[in-house]
Each structure stands twice: as structure tokens, then as C-alpha cells.
Motif scaffolding. Structure first.
Motif, PDB file in Angstrom:
ATOM      1  N   GLU A  82      75.619  -1.813 113.488  1.00 17.11           N
ATOM      2  CA  GLU A  82      76.730  -0.981 113.026  1.00 17.11           C
ATOM      3  C   GLU A  82      76.783  -0.932 111.500  1.00 17.11           C
ATOM      4  OE1 GLU A  82      79.533  -2.269 116.853  1.00 17.11           O
ATOM      5  OE2 GLU A  82      80.047  -2.925 114.813  1.00 17.11           O
ATOM      6  N   LEU A  83      76.086  -1.850 110.854  1.00 20.87           N
ATOM      7  CA  LEU A  83      76.024  -1.916 109.396  1.00 20.87           C
ATOM      8  C   LEU A  83      74.564  -1.946 108.967  1.00 20.87           C
ATOM      9  CD1 LEU A  83      78.723  -4.696 108.824  1.00 20.87           C
ATOM     10  CD2 LEU A  83      79.045  -2.239 108.547  1.00 20.87           C
ATOM     11  N   ASP A  84      74.265  -1.274 107.848  1.00 17.38           N
ATOM     12  CA  ASP A  84      72.904  -1.297 107.320  1.00 17.38           C
ATOM     13  C   ASP A  84      72.612  -2.611 106.607  1.00 17.38           C
ATOM     14  OD1 ASP A  84      72.449   1.427 108.083  1.00 17.38           O
ATOM     15  OD2 ASP A  84      73.609   2.049 106.321  1.00 17.38           O
ATOM     16  N   THR A  85      73.648  -3.150 105.976  1.00 10.22           N
ATOM     17  CA  THR A  85      73.497  -4.315 105.111  1.00 10.22           C
ATOM     18  C   THR A  85      74.787  -5.118 105.141  1.00 10.22           C
ATOM     19  OG1 THR A  85      71.975  -3.158 103.619  1.00 10.22           O
ATOM     20  CG2 THR A  85      73.142  -5.065 102.709  1.00 10.22           C
ATOM     21  N   VAL A  86      74.672  -6.443 105.043  1.00  9.40           N
ATOM     22  CA  VAL A  86      75.859  -7.268 104.847  1.00  9.40           C
ATOM     23  C   VAL A  86      75.582  -8.264 103.727  1.00  9.40           C
ATOM     24  CG1 VAL A  86      76.785  -7.044 107.177  1.00  9.40           C
ATOM     25  CG2 VAL A  86      75.173  -8.887 106.671  1.00  9.40           C
ATOM     26  N   ILE A  87      76.640  -8.583 102.977  1.00  7.21           N
ATOM     27  CA  ILE A  87      76.578  -9.615 101.933  1.00  7.21           C
ATOM     28  C   ILE A  87      77.649 -10.632 102.303  1.00  7.21           C
ATOM     29  CG2 ILE A  87      76.815 -10.109  99.477  1.00  7.21           C
ATOM     30  CD1 ILE A  87      75.935  -7.245  98.931  1.00  7.21           C
TER      31      ILE A  87
ATOM     32  N   ARG B  17      72.544 -19.835 111.259  1.00  9.45           N
ATOM     33  CA  ARG B  17      71.621 -18.792 110.787  1.00  9.45           C
ATOM     34  C   ARG B  17      70.913 -19.283 109.540  1.00  9.45           C
ATOM     35  NH1 ARG B  17      73.407 -12.937 112.532  1.00  9.45           N
ATOM     36  NH2 ARG B  17      71.433 -12.475 111.519  1.00  9.45           N
ATOM     37  N   SER B  18      69.634 -19.012 109.487  1.00  8.88           N
ATOM     38  CA  SER B  18      68.852 -19.401 108.311  1.00  8.88           C
ATOM     39  C   SER B  18      68.177 -18.194 107.678  1.00  8.88           C
ATOM     40  CB  SER B  18      67.790 -20.432 108.705  1.00  8.88           C
ATOM     41  OG  SER B  18      66.925 -19.903 109.705  1.00  8.88           O
ATOM     42  N   ASP B  19      68.510 -16.980 108.161  1.00 14.02           N
ATOM     43  CA  ASP B  19      67.880 -15.780 107.614  1.00 14.02           C
ATOM     44  C   ASP B  19      68.722 -15.245 106.454  1.00 14.02           C
ATOM     45  OD1 ASP B  19      69.915 -15.242 109.439  1.00 14.02           O
ATOM     46  OD2 ASP B  19      69.159 -13.248 109.884  1.00 14.02           O
ATOM     47  N   GLY B  20      68.229 -14.213 105.836  1.00 16.57           N
ATOM     48  CA  GLY B  20      68.934 -13.593 104.714  1.00 16.57           C
ATOM     49  C   GLY B  20      68.342 -14.002 103.374  1.00 16.57           C
ATOM     50  N   GLU B  21      68.496 -13.122 102.405  1.00 12.59           N
ATOM     51  CA  GLU B  21      68.016 -13.376 101.036  1.00 12.59           C
ATOM     52  C   GLU B  21      69.172 -13.924 100.200  1.00 12.59           C
ATOM     53  OE1 GLU B  21      66.892 -10.742  97.056  1.00 12.59           O
ATOM     54  OE2 GLU B  21      66.891  -9.800  99.043  1.00 12.59           O
ATOM     55  N   GLN B  22      68.970 -15.069  99.560  1.00 10.30           N
ATOM     56  CA  GLN B  22      70.043 -15.641  98.747  1.00 10.30           C
ATOM     57  C   GLN B  22      70.147 -14.906  97.418  1.00 10.30           C
ATOM     58  OE1 GLN B  22      70.508 -19.897  98.683  1.00 10.30           O
ATOM     59  NE2 GLN B  22      71.261 -19.894  96.593  1.00 10.30           N
ATOM     60  N   LEU B  23      71.326 -14.361  97.149  1.00 11.35           N
ATOM     61  CA  LEU B  23      71.564 -13.659  95.892  1.00 11.35           C
ATOM     62  C   LEU B  23      72.006 -14.632  94.804  1.00 11.35           C
ATOM     63  CD1 LEU B  23      73.484 -10.457  97.079  1.00 11.35           C
ATOM     64  CD2 LEU B  23      71.029 -10.768  96.711  1.00 11.35           C
ATOM     65  N   ALA B  24      72.831 -15.597  95.181  1.00 10.28           N
ATOM     66  CA  ALA B  24      73.381 -16.556  94.218  1.00 10.28           C
ATOM     67  C   ALA B  24      74.063 -17.654  95.006  1.00 10.28           C
ATOM     68  CB  ALA B  24      74.379 -15.866  93.285  1.00 10.28           C
ATOM     69  N   ASP B  25      74.443 -18.725  94.317  1.00 12.51           N
ATOM     70  CA  ASP B  25      75.364 -19.680  94.926  1.00 12.51           C
ATOM     71  C   ASP B  25      76.535 -19.867  93.973  1.00 12.51           C
ATOM     72  OD1 ASP B  25      74.537 -21.508  92.970  1.00 12.51           O
ATOM     73  OD2 ASP B  25      73.171 -22.529  94.304  1.00 12.51           O
ATOM     74  N   GLU B  26      77.658 -20.251  94.528  1.00 13.52           N
ATOM     75  CA  GLU B  26      78.895 -20.203  93.752  1.00 13.52           C
ATOM     76  C   GLU B  26      79.706 -21.478  93.911  1.00 13.52           C
ATOM     77  OE1 GLU B  26      82.008 -16.696  92.656  1.00 13.52           O
ATOM     78  OE2 GLU B  26      81.297 -16.778  94.717  1.00 13.52           O
TER      79      GLU B  26
ATOM     80  N   PRO C 233      80.955 -28.147  98.131  1.00 10.68           N
ATOM     81  CA  PRO C 233      79.587 -27.737  97.790  1.00 10.68           C
ATOM     82  C   PRO C 233      79.555 -26.333  97.199  1.00 10.68           C
ATOM     83  CG  PRO C 233      79.971 -27.441 100.134  1.00 10.68           C
ATOM     84  CD  PRO C 233      81.205 -28.106  99.591  1.00 10.68           C
ATOM     85  N   ARG C 234      78.496 -26.041  96.473  1.00 13.75           N
ATOM     86  CA  ARG C 234      78.248 -24.664  96.054  1.00 13.75           C
ATOM     87  C   ARG C 234      77.857 -23.876  97.301  1.00 13.75           C
ATOM     88  NH1 ARG C 234      77.737 -24.150  90.476  1.00 13.75           N
ATOM     89  NH2 ARG C 234      76.784 -22.101  90.780  1.00 13.75           N
ATOM     90  N   LEU C 235      78.455 -22.718  97.469  1.00 14.16           N
ATOM     91  CA  LEU C 235      78.216 -21.936  98.683  1.00 14.16           C
ATOM     92  C   LEU C 235      77.397 -20.691  98.350  1.00 14.16           C
ATOM     93  CD1 LEU C 235      81.735 -22.196 100.364  1.00 14.16           C
ATOM     94  CD2 LEU C 235      79.698 -23.586 100.768  1.00 14.16           C
ATOM     95  N   PRO C 236      76.319 -20.468  99.082  1.00 14.80           N
ATOM     96  CA  PRO C 236      75.441 -19.336  98.775  1.00 14.80           C
ATOM     97  C   PRO C 236      76.016 -17.992  99.204  1.00 14.80           C
ATOM     98  CG  PRO C 236      74.637 -20.508 100.703  1.00 14.80           C
ATOM     99  CD  PRO C 236      75.797 -21.302 100.181  1.00 14.80           C
ATOM    100  N   ILE C 237      75.580 -16.963  98.510  1.00 17.87           N
ATOM    101  CA  ILE C 237      75.852 -15.573  98.887  1.00 17.87           C
ATOM    102  C   ILE C 237      74.524 -15.000  99.391  1.00 17.87           C
ATOM    103  CG2 ILE C 237      76.513 -13.286  98.059  1.00 17.87           C
ATOM    104  CD1 ILE C 237      78.198 -14.671  95.927  1.00 17.87           C
TER     105      ILE C 237
END
Length: 287
Positions: free
Chosen positions: A143-148, A155-164, A255-259
């Protein structure tokens, strides 16, 4: 530096604008899906064409020169005219549907959307806000092309953009009453940040209770501002004046949490817009 007679290179002009908007050669390269060396070369050639230095480079950041500041508006107008000229020959507008976690979007969302629009004004961008869990389910249902989203358990998939960085925040005047459970303002389940915050408090043996449950980060921030308790939040989500009370109250470090970026978009104009959005996220997430 002597100006040459060659015509302006639109890619070089775009590189200049990206460097200014994102404050980094690295982020500009990510947004343009190229290398930092290529971006540097584009800027160098543009400066040679104009006969002046546009950007002052320092080890920590980049700054516009006086001539660069004067050229910036003209550069934006040139790119806008170019996009309008192209759009006159585009018969159908592409659409990109993006889900963004409420704990990720924050007050920077308008600026981030503007960056995507600047990348491709003819791309229709549809944004949906929700919890990471809800958005990932929608993504899996196509239903969505992309999620951030934030990191989601299992889940261990996805590209890490940053951690915060996250902290325990409260209103400046708020005080914890001794002997009472710690009042915590949080989002409703299945919020991942809520789960992590609760687990860390439990593991530290700290008695706590829900003082407020909001349907989004904006509501939680409002509860903190109103003095209803503390909340686990990223600093950029907080209004001016909120303070980190974690050390004062002896609370566990969070902890720092990834995006993370999950997408099925691999090429074309939507992918270019996503590259611009990813670079923008990396530039606004600090600390």
C-alpha cells in the motif's frame, strides 16, 4: 579567478544548491546519487565558469561566500525554469507514496518535503504518518512505495539513514514527587519507543506509570509541556525550554535509535527524490 565563456552546466548549478541546502558535500552527493569527488568537481567547474568562489570550505562545514549568496537565488530560479520547461512535455505526473513514522517525522517534515519538491516539482508526493509497526504492515501489503521508520523488533531489513539520540524530557518547572511512581507520557501501543522506554525503566527497577497516552508525538510533546510528566523523545522533537531530566532523576540511558528506509523504488524520478529525502534526513538528525 577568471570567468570563462562556456554555458552554465545545470548539473553543476544543482550541485551548488544541494551543497548549500544540505550544508555538506557528502550529503549533496547522496542526494544526487553520485560521489563527493564528482560534486566537488561540478562546483569547481561552476566557480571557474563564473570566475569566483561560491562556497568557502572548512573542515567542519561549508559557508556561502558573498558572491555565492548573490548567485543562490539566480541558481534556484534557473533550476525552476528548467523544470517548468521539462514539465510542458510530461503527459502524466508520477506519484510516490511514503509512510513516515511519527517518531521520525518531527518538526523538520515541511523542510524535508520541500527538499523533495525542489528535486522534482512534477512528482506527486503523498505522505502518511503512523507508527512504525502500522507503516511496515502497509508497506508489506504494497500500500506504500516507501516507509521511513524506527527499528522494529523482528526485522533486520531496510537501509539505515541515521541513528538518533533519545533522552528523558520534562517541562522546566516539573518536579517528581518522592515516593510516587514516575509519571510517563507516551504514545499508545504498538509504539516501539514506548516499548523500549518501558523496558529500560523496568530493568532499572524504577516504578513508573502512564500519566498520558497520546495518539502521536505532537500530543505527547504537549503533555510534557503541560507538566504531566516525562517522555522518551529525540531532542529535535521538543519545544524550546524542555529539559533532559534523566541524569537528575537517575534514569537509565536510552540507546541511539536508528532511522530505516524500506523501499521498492529502485530507479527513475521517484528514486532521485528519495535520495534527496535520505540526504536531508541525515543532515537534520544530529547529536
Amino acid at each position: 579567478m577568471k570567468m570563462t565563456s562556456a554555458p552554465l552546466d545545470l548539473d553543476a548549478v544543482q550541485a551548488f544548491v544541494r551543497i548549500v541546502d544540505l550544508g555538506s558535500f557528502t550529503r549533496a552527493a547522496e542526494a544526487m546519487r553520485t560521489t563527493q569527488a564528482a560534486v566537488s568537481l561540478k562546483l569547481k567547474r561552476l566557480e571557474q565558469r563564473l570566475g569566483c568562489r561560491l562556497v568557502e570550505r572548512t573542515p567542519r562545514h561549508v559557508e556561502l561566500s558573498a558572491r555565492g549568496a548573490a548567485f543562490l537565488d539566480h541558481a534556484r530560479q534557473l533550476l525552476e525554469v528548467h523544470e517548468r520547461a521539462l514539465s510542458a512535455f510530461v503527459s502524466a505526473r508520477e506519484r510516490l507514496v511514503i509512510g513516515i513514522s511519527d517518531h521520525v517525522a518531527g518538526p523538520d517534515l515541511p523542510a524535508l518535503i520541500a527538499r523533495m519538491n525542489a528535486q522534482d516539482p512534477q512528482l506527486v508526493i503523498e505522505i502518511r504518518i503512523g507508527t512504525s509497526s502500522e507503516l511496515l504492515q502497509s508497506f508489506d501489503r504494497r500500500e506504500l512505495d516507501t516507509v521511513i521508520v524506527r527499528l522494529h523488533a523482528g526485522r533486520s531489513d531496510g537501509e539505515q539513514l541515521a541513528d538518533e539520540k533519545f533522552g528523558w524530557f520534562a517541562a522546566p518547572s516539573w518536579q517528581h514527587r518522592p515516593g510516587e511512581p514516575l509519571p510517563v507520557a507516551t504514545m499508545a501501543e504498538p509504539c516501539g519507543v514506548r516499548v523500549i522506554a518501558g523496558r529500560f525503566l523496568d530493568e532499572a527497577g524504577i516504578s513508573w506509570t502512564e500519566s498520558f497516552v497520546g495518539g502521536g508525538v505532537t500530543a505527547v510533546v504537549a503533555a510534557v509541556t503541560a507538566g504531566l510528566g516525562i517522555a522518551a523523545l529525540a531532542p529535535r522533537m521538543l519545544p524550546f525550554g524542555a529539559v533532559d531530566v534523566g541524569q537528575r532523576l537517575g534514569l537509565p540511558d536510552l540507546p541511539r535509535l536508528p532511522i530505516l528506509l524500506h523501499t521498492r523504488v529502485r530507479d527513475g524520478r521517484p528514486r532521485d527524490a528519495l535520495a534527496a529525502l535520505s540526504a536531508a534526513f541525515r543532515s537534520v538528525v544530529k547529536g
